[in-house]
Every structure is written in C-alpha cells, then in structure tokens.
Scaffold this motif. Sequence first.
Motif, PDB file in Angstrom:
ATOM      1  N   ARG A  86       0.825  -1.209   0.000  1.00 32.64           N
ATOM      2  CA  ARG A  86       0.000   0.000   0.000  1.00 32.64           C
ATOM      3  C   ARG A  86       0.861   1.261   0.000  1.00 32.64           C
ATOM      4  O   ARG A  86       0.490   2.269  -0.580  1.00 32.64           O
ATOM      5  N   ASN A  87       1.991   1.184   0.682  1.00 34.57           N
ATOM      6  CA  ASN A  87       2.890   2.330   0.787  1.00 34.57           C
ATOM      7  C   ASN A  87       4.267   1.823   1.223  1.00 34.57           C
ATOM      8  O   ASN A  87       4.484   0.612   1.352  1.00 34.57           O
ATOM      9  N   ASP A 129       4.291  -0.319   4.393  1.00 31.13           N
ATOM     10  CA  ASP A 129       3.786  -1.662   4.121  1.00 31.13           C
ATOM     11  C   ASP A 129       4.844  -2.486   3.387  1.00 31.13           C
ATOM     12  O   ASP A 129       5.008  -3.694   3.654  1.00 31.13           O
TER      13      ASP A 129
END
Length: 201
Positions: free
Chosen positions: A186-187, A190
Amino acid sequence: MIKVLLAEDVQMVRGALVALLNLEPDIDVVASVAKGDEILPAVVANKPDVAVLDIDLPGMDGLSAATAIHDTAPATRTLILTSLGRPGTLRRALNARVNGFILKDAPIGELAAAIRGVSVGRRVIDSQLALSAWDTDDCVLTPRELEVLRLASDGADATEIATTLFLSVGTVRNYLTAATAKLDARNRVDAVRIARKSGWF
C-alpha cells in the motif's frame, strides 16, 4: 571435546545456554560474547570447532560474522541459533555459507545434536523451516531496491539514503516506488513490513 563459541546478546539467555551446553559430556563452551564485532577476535583467540551465532547482534549481525569466520577461520563451522524462523532468513543464512540453522525454541538436546552434526561436517537445518524455504519464492527486489528499502526501514528519508548510497534523491524515490509496486504494498511502510516478514533484511 567439541569446542564451542556462543554469540548471544541477551545475558540471561547466553548464561543459560552456556550452563546447559557445558552439561553435555562432549561439549565445552570456550568463549561467549554479546556483540557481533567480538565474534571474530574470539574465534581467532579460542579456535572453536563450532560458532553458535544469533543473527540479531549489536555491532555486526550473525550472518556477516559467519561470512567473516568462513573467510578468516575456515576450520570453525557456523551454526545460526535464532528466533527469526522465516524462509527468507534461512535463504540469507545459506547464502552466507552457514553450516547449520536452528530455532531458539528448540529443546537443548536438539541444539547439542546440531552442534555435534555441524562439527563433523554435516549441514543441519530445522526441517520445517527448510520445507517452507523450498516453497517460498526468491526475493523479487533487486539488491539496490532492497538496500534502499532497508535504509528506509531504519528511519532514513530519501535525502539521507541518497547521501549514504551516493545517489540522487530522485533515483532513491524511484527505487522506493519500484519496491513498493513489486511487493504490491500500500505504501513504503507496508513494503518494509512485507520485506521484514519475508526475512529479506
């Protein structure tokens, strides 16, 4: 007698392991250290048959120490004793040419047996972990992407990473974006979590 060096940073664990291993009739713990950078000098001074190494050590990690032992004192065999029972960690250990890999929650008898096996030239690896490593894909990140992500996991921002690796800030951001995309994360946070869970650093 099998001469053993033990590297473990938690004093209580280290003391307990030394005491338990010294109860074995054929094992003699000739040195115990708490820091990774103390391992090689202790190996050179004591010439152990087997070095039992934790991975997470201050100063130098156990896998780097294992590589240094193989280069400097090849007669000493290395056995990783760790709580990091992840397939990626085992793969990194095998790449570091360790002779054995056993988990900390194993009974002391299994550790003693692993030391005996490694001392006579056998490769001793926790069987369940070996099976899961066999079934796990290799790291999908390039070495540079992994290095950039590892530095980010330590809290470094893009500018600091760029300075450390002699790259431009834009290049660092590109590496972080690529790593995040490859891991389907997700980013960045993550992506770090996924890489840690996989045992890639």
